[in-house]
Design a protein around this motif. Structure first.
Motif: not given
Length: 160
Positions: A52-54, A68-73, A121-126, A128-136
């Motif tokens: 899903y992240v890819k 944005h991918l919002q993960l919660k619960g 845990q509540p966290q957000v993975v973004k 970007f329009r360039s195709g990069h992801i801000d969270l490792k």
């Protein structure tokens, strides 16, 4: 006088002993099979999360907008930023003229998935329009146990 009978088959006691041995073996083996099944399903859901992240990264690149991918619960929400033109066209399609006065960028949920074996845990993975992801790494708890794992976003390996 006494006729001898040929005994064929098993006695009741022999059958009971065999059933007791089978029940004993099953009581030892069944919990470990259930644990293996749960671990396998959790690993499969981790792979789905990585996919899903890819996919969000690819979609953000192809649409030239942040996702944005919002993960919660136990849920994953994929939020896409809508521009003014997209929001106006969707509102005109549904016939809603009252909220067309707003000229801001809004977020709409385009996809929601509920996991069965993973807890976040509540966290957000973004993405970007360039195709990069801000969270490792994504922090994940497996099942009801307090086992924490970290899922690598770009790889298949996860670390305990």
């Amino acid at each position: 006088m006494f006729l001898e009978r040929k005994q064929s088959g098993f006695s009741l006691i022999e059958l009971l002993v065999v059933f007791m041995i089978i029940a004993l073996v099953m009581s030892v083996v069944a919990p470990s099979i259930n644990k293996m099944y749960s671990q396998h399903m959790a690993q499969q859901e981790m792979r789905m999360l990585q996919q899903y992240v890819k996919s969000a990264s690819t979609k953000a690149y192809s649409l030239h907008q942040d996702i944005h991918l919002q993960l919660k619960g136990r849920k994953l929400h994929v939020l896409e930023a809508q521009t003014e033109n997209q929001a106006e066209s969707e509102q005109s399609l549904i016939g809603d003229e009252s909220s067309s006065e707003q000229k801001s960028i809004t977020q709409s949920t385009s996809f929601t998935y509920a996991f069965d074996y993973l807890f976040f845990q509540p966290q957000v993975v973004k993405a970007f329009r360039s195709g990069h992801i801000d969270l490792k790494l994504i922090e994940v708890r497996v099942g009801s146990a307090e086992i924490e794992k970290y899922v690598a976003v770009r790889g298949i390996v996860y670390v305990e």
